[in-house]
Design an enzyme around this catalytic site. Sequence first.
Site, PDB file in Angstrom:
ATOM      1  N   ASN A 165      40.481  41.885  38.128  1.00 55.28           N
ATOM      2  CA  ASN A 165      40.112  42.313  38.317  1.00 55.28           C
ATOM      3  C   ASN A 165      38.493  41.483  37.853  1.00 55.28           C
ATOM      4  O   ASN A 165      37.687  41.971  37.902  1.00 55.28           O
ATOM      5  CB  ASN A 165      39.991  43.455  37.279  1.00 55.28           C
ATOM      6  CG  ASN A 165      41.530  44.280  37.293  1.00 55.28           C
ATOM      7  OD1 ASN A 165      42.015  44.279  38.585  1.00 55.28           O
ATOM      8  ND2 ASN A 165      41.398  44.614  35.818  1.00 55.28           N
ATOM      9  N   HIS A 185      35.596  47.064  50.138  1.00 57.49           N
ATOM     10  CA  HIS A 185      35.682  46.358  48.914  1.00 57.49           C
ATOM     11  C   HIS A 185      35.796  45.551  48.259  1.00 57.49           C
ATOM     12  O   HIS A 185      34.959  45.072  47.364  1.00 57.49           O
ATOM     13  CB  HIS A 185      37.274  46.605  48.915  1.00 57.49           C
ATOM     14  CG  HIS A 185      38.045  46.418  47.247  1.00 57.49           C
ATOM     15  ND1 HIS A 185      37.993  46.905  46.208  1.00 57.49           N
ATOM     16  CD2 HIS A 185      38.993  45.231  47.854  1.00 57.49           C
ATOM     17  CE1 HIS A 185      38.521  46.469  44.985  1.00 57.49           C
ATOM     18  NE2 HIS A 185      39.295  45.477  46.536  1.00 57.49           N
TER      19      HIS A 185
END
Length: 279
Positions: A165, A185
């Site tokens: 992440n 993204h």
Amino acid sequence: MAAALHVRLAEVPAHRDDVVIAFGGGVIGDLAGFVASTYARGLKLLQVPTSLLAQVDAAIGGKTGIDLPQGKNLVGTFWQPLGVVSDVGLLETLPSEELVSGLAEMIKYGLISDPRILEDVVAKRDEILRASPAVLADLVARCAAIKAEVVSADEREGGQRAFLNYGHTVGHAIEHASGYEGCRHGEAVALGMMAAAYLAAELGRIDEEAVRLHRTTLEAVGLPVRAALDLDSLEEAWDRDKKFRGGVRFVLLQSIGQPEAGIKVGRREIERALTRMAE
Ligand SMILES: NC(=O)c1ccc[n+]([C@@H]2O[C@H](COP(=O)([O-])OP(=O)(O)OC[C@H]3O[C@@H](n4cnc5c(N)ncnc54)[C@H](O)[C@@H]3O)[C@@H](O)[C@H]2O)c1
Ligand SMILES: [Zn+2]
């Protein structure tokens, strides 16, 4: 959308030993994976990712997810595919902005795990941007191997899977603030990694040389490194994020290739990092 696909499977009708093939980018992979995992308590799934981002990241690891207006991936499951078939030849038709978006995740692996990826991305930038199959096959395989290794060690994100992440705490919040439109993204993640670099520098964890490496690598492939971000909008997204019970946490580097997860950062440091982001 997902419910309509469940109905479609019922109309076919699909049976427990049928295989759903997710052929497309990360959005299709997440959607098909979710539908496969929930229809008839689970159909078999094969991922055939067609975007760079999905080949290096989204198709691997068994996370499925659907966004709600309230937040990203709020609906989802863990559902491992039978396999992931990545043909880099498919990337020849991928629009160049999408190729660049996928490079953000590739650079992420370089920053959290294998710095040689950063050197290769910069040195082979032109071949990558021309979707050279030979160059992409090598880099996609190396990135996929990193993701597979991390997920094999920690499927449910109790520990090192959280390293994946990197850049996504701010990245997801940017996507949320943009209503998931107008911002890819990978572009959001690129800005998120820059924010993470500035934060780590604020906390004295990394030096300016490491910050520069983030910036020059991302810039070399045409990813964004500067943005005027509004902390209130980011905080609104974090408040809704399922991960952040008890306050927002970051993945930050100790040094290039050495991430650490679960780090709390004060509002003042975040403000200073955002100021640098806007310069
Ligand atoms: N499940 C996970 O672990 C995971 C990880 C990372 C990202 N994701 C998700 O993946 C999504 C982003 O994936 P993406 O970047 O692939 O976006 P995407 O699926 O929207 O694909 C990008 C665009 O490229 C087009 N496209 C795909 N392959 C093509 C090809 N070969 N030729 C021409 N056009 C093609 C698509 O139609 C789309 O317009 C995000 O929603 C993100 O949340 C999931
Ligand atoms: Zn991502």
